[in-house]
Design a protein around this motif. Structure first.
Motif, PDB file in Angstrom:
ATOM      1  N   GLY A 165       9.946   6.224 -12.717  1.00 32.38           N
ATOM      2  CA  GLY A 165      10.105   4.784 -12.503  1.00 32.38           C
ATOM      3  C   GLY A 165       9.065   4.631 -11.288  1.00 32.38           C
ATOM      4  O   GLY A 165       8.513   3.363 -11.059  1.00 32.38           O
ATOM      5  N   LEU A 166       9.011   5.456 -10.192  1.00 33.50           N
ATOM      6  CA  LEU A 166       8.162   5.465  -9.256  1.00 33.50           C
ATOM      7  C   LEU A 166       6.852   5.260  -9.595  1.00 33.50           C
ATOM      8  O   LEU A 166       5.722   4.790  -8.906  1.00 33.50           O
ATOM      9  CB  LEU A 166       8.293   6.583  -7.975  1.00 33.50           C
ATOM     10  N   ALA A 167       6.361   6.221 -10.567  1.00 40.38           N
ATOM     11  CA  ALA A 167       4.873   6.206 -11.157  1.00 40.38           C
ATOM     12  C   ALA A 167       4.622   5.156 -11.937  1.00 40.38           C
ATOM     13  O   ALA A 167       3.393   5.140 -12.562  1.00 40.38           O
ATOM     14  CB  ALA A 167       4.831   7.638 -12.039  1.00 40.38           C
ATOM     15  N   ASP A 168       5.712   4.328 -12.324  1.00 35.90           N
ATOM     16  CA  ASP A 168       5.370   3.268 -13.315  1.00 35.90           C
ATOM     17  C   ASP A 168       4.884   3.817 -14.817  1.00 35.90           C
ATOM     18  O   ASP A 168       4.105   3.277 -15.402  1.00 35.90           O
ATOM     19  CB  ASP A 168       4.302   2.087 -13.018  1.00 35.90           C
ATOM     20  N   ALA A 169       5.783   4.888 -15.064  1.00 41.46           N
ATOM     21  CA  ALA A 169       5.445   5.554 -16.131  1.00 41.46           C
ATOM     22  C   ALA A 169       6.666   5.611 -17.122  1.00 41.46           C
ATOM     23  O   ALA A 169       7.054   6.888 -17.410  1.00 41.46           O
ATOM     24  CB  ALA A 169       4.656   6.780 -16.113  1.00 41.46           C
ATOM     25  N   SER A 170       7.357   4.635 -17.088  1.00 38.40           N
ATOM     26  CA  SER A 170       8.913   4.731 -17.747  1.00 38.40           C
ATOM     27  C   SER A 170       8.807   5.268 -19.139  1.00 38.40           C
ATOM     28  O   SER A 170       7.734   4.598 -19.773  1.00 38.40           O
ATOM     29  CB  SER A 170       9.608   3.532 -17.582  1.00 38.40           C
ATOM     30  N   SER A 171       9.837   5.782 -19.857  1.00 40.70           N
ATOM     31  CA  SER A 171       9.803   6.154 -21.131  1.00 40.70           C
ATOM     32  C   SER A 171      10.954   6.088 -21.953  1.00 40.70           C
ATOM     33  O   SER A 171      11.923   6.051 -20.920  1.00 40.70           O
ATOM     34  CB  SER A 171       9.098   7.565 -21.558  1.00 40.70           C
ATOM     35  N   PRO A 172      11.068   5.832 -23.066  1.00 44.36           N
ATOM     36  CA  PRO A 172      12.827   5.653 -23.594  1.00 44.36           C
ATOM     37  C   PRO A 172      13.330   6.884 -23.200  1.00 44.36           C
ATOM     38  O   PRO A 172      12.879   8.133 -23.265  1.00 44.36           O
ATOM     39  CB  PRO A 172      12.380   5.935 -25.299  1.00 44.36           C
TER      40      PRO A 172
ATOM     41  N   LEU B 278       0.846  -1.326  -0.045  1.00 51.81           N
ATOM     42  CA  LEU B 278      -0.030   0.043   0.113  1.00 51.81           C
ATOM     43  C   LEU B 278       0.824   1.172  -0.065  1.00 51.81           C
ATOM     44  O   LEU B 278       0.490   2.298  -0.504  1.00 51.81           O
ATOM     45  CB  LEU B 278      -0.948  -0.003   1.286  1.00 51.81           C
ATOM     46  N   PHE B 279       1.914   1.224   0.884  1.00 50.30           N
ATOM     47  CA  PHE B 279       2.746   2.357   0.620  1.00 50.30           C
ATOM     48  C   PHE B 279       3.405   2.750  -0.565  1.00 50.30           C
ATOM     49  O   PHE B 279       3.568   3.703  -0.963  1.00 50.30           O
ATOM     50  CB  PHE B 279       3.943   2.114   1.945  1.00 50.30           C
ATOM     51  N   ALA B 280       3.741   1.483  -1.392  1.00 52.37           N
ATOM     52  CA  ALA B 280       4.242   1.710  -2.402  1.00 52.37           C
ATOM     53  C   ALA B 280       3.275   2.195  -3.559  1.00 52.37           C
ATOM     54  O   ALA B 280       3.534   3.039  -4.460  1.00 52.37           O
ATOM     55  CB  ALA B 280       4.676   0.186  -3.206  1.00 52.37           C
ATOM     56  N   ARG B 281       2.131   2.109  -3.444  1.00 58.00           N
ATOM     57  CA  ARG B 281       0.741   2.832  -4.276  1.00 58.00           C
ATOM     58  C   ARG B 281       0.863   4.066  -3.787  1.00 58.00           C
ATOM     59  O   ARG B 281       0.594   4.853  -4.846  1.00 58.00           O
ATOM     60  CB  ARG B 281      -0.409   2.129  -4.050  1.00 58.00           C
TER      61      ARG B 281
ATOM     62  N   LEU C 204       3.475   5.951  -2.922  1.00 55.40           N
ATOM     63  CA  LEU C 204       4.394   6.650  -3.559  1.00 55.40           C
ATOM     64  C   LEU C 204       4.267   6.933  -5.076  1.00 55.40           C
ATOM     65  O   LEU C 204       4.448   7.743  -5.691  1.00 55.40           O
ATOM     66  CB  LEU C 204       5.937   5.706  -3.475  1.00 55.40           C
ATOM     67  N   GLN C 205       3.706   5.891  -5.598  1.00 55.59           N
ATOM     68  CA  GLN C 205       3.048   5.851  -7.096  1.00 55.59           C
ATOM     69  C   GLN C 205       2.061   7.119  -7.248  1.00 55.59           C
ATOM     70  O   GLN C 205       2.376   7.908  -8.442  1.00 55.59           O
ATOM     71  CB  GLN C 205       2.644   4.827  -7.485  1.00 55.59           C
ATOM     72  N   LEU C 206       1.355   7.163  -6.471  1.00 55.53           N
ATOM     73  CA  LEU C 206       0.135   8.538  -6.402  1.00 55.53           C
ATOM     74  C   LEU C 206       0.963   9.671  -6.454  1.00 55.53           C
ATOM     75  O   LEU C 206       0.726  10.650  -7.140  1.00 55.53           O
ATOM     76  CB  LEU C 206      -0.710   8.190  -5.512  1.00 55.53           C
ATOM     77  N   GLY C 207       1.895   9.594  -5.512  1.00 51.98           N
ATOM     78  CA  GLY C 207       2.834  10.955  -5.224  1.00 51.98           C
ATOM     79  C   GLY C 207       3.700  11.444  -6.620  1.00 51.98           C
ATOM     80  O   GLY C 207       3.609  12.386  -6.981  1.00 51.98           O
TER      81      GLY C 207
END
Length: 301
Positions: A251-258, A126-129, A131-134
């Motif tokens: 990376g924390l947002a799971d939104a990595s791009s090239p 849940l804490f990781a989620r 972090l992702q939200l932030g």
């Protein structure tokens, strides 16, 4: 807290919580715990949910209705539809960065801050989620600031344009463990992270050296982190210098791009991955709180 609540009320809270993206992936037992800890709250238009500068006493999970944010008495542009009020600052150990007011009728599930803090401490998933939200919110805030003032990109955390001293042809010496710590400490995102956490992350980072005009291309994937140690490099976003970081928020947002980076001088990079960062965070919660605190500051502007 909710002992004696009718079963129907608890069931409705469970369904409402399951509909929130933040909690959708929680196991049923953990979701039920959150539902039992929560209480329902209805707010009329104009009622206040949080006051800027006050400590977080409770977290509101917004089930329906719109909430507006203000800072220093002025509306916060582009805040979007809020899912929570108080969660990010609580997880970061900060006071409310905004005043939150119901724009229309709002139905929320409210949980005491102490109980939320206990759940976050016990449940890294849940804490990781959170972090992702932030990270998602910080990326959005950075994009808004850049649109308002393109020159702000140079001052954005992790995207400084800096010039280094020395000859472009000078070879760069390898980094020892202490120098790696100094590199991390000098980056905006890691400046308040405890040293033991930084040391754990530093061990996982690979040193990469590039000659002038050499290119480093990172394809879209699990999320690479690049910390520029020395030299100057260019990307599609502009020129970068020492202290710049690429991929931390993504990376924390799971939104990595090239990422495509070209060395303008001899360049040293520390390279890792989002999975490396999450592994360290799981064992070092203080690091997660420090990263969240930086995200909240970026979000608050």
């Amino acid at each position: 807290m909710l002992d004696g609540a009718p079963p129907g009320g608890l069931g409705e809270r469970l369904l409402a919580l399951r509909g929130l993206p933040l909690l959708a992936a929680l196991p049923a037992a953990e979701l039920a715990l959150v539902a039992r800890l929560s209480r329902e709250r209805d707010l009329q238009p104009g009622e206040t949910l949080a006051v800027e500068g006050d400590s977080v006493q409770a977290v509101q999970l917004i089930v329906s209705g719109q909430v507006t944010l203000a800072r220093d008495g002025r509306p916060v542009p582009g805040a979007g539809v809020l899912e929570t009020v108080g969660l990010l600052p609580l997880a970061a150990g900060l006071p409310h960065p905004f005043t939150a007011v119901a724009a229309d009728a709002v139905h929320a599930l409210e949980i005491d801050a102490e109980l939320v803090a206990e759940v976050l401490e016990d449940d890294f998933g849940l804490f990781a989620r959170v972090l992702q939200l932030g990270a998602v919110a910080a990326l959005a805030a950075t994009a808004r600031a850049t649109r308002r003032d393109p020159a702000a990109e140079a001052g954005r955390p992790g995207a400084q344009r800096t010039t280094i001293a020395g000859s472009p042809g000078k070879a760069l010496a390898p980094l020892d463990a202490a120098e790696r710590l100094l590199v991390l400490r000098g980056n905006t995102w890691f400046r308040t992270v405890p040293l033991d956490s930084l040391a754990a992350l530093a061990k996982r980072l690979e040193l990469v050296q590039l000659r002038p005009d050499a290119e480093l291309t990172v394809p879209r994937g699990p999320g690479d982190l690049l910390l520029l140690v020395a030299g100057r490099a260019s990307t599609a976003a502009g020129e970068l210098g020492p202290g710049a970081a690429l991929g931390v928020l993504e990376g924390l947002a799971d939104a990595s791009s090239p990422i495509a980076l070209r060395a303008l001088t001899p360049v040293q990079l520390l390279r890792g991955s989002a999975s490396d960062l999450f592994d360290v965070l799981e064992d070092h919660p203080a690091m997660g709180r420090a990263l969240l605190a930086e995200m909240v500051r970026v979000i608050a502007g």
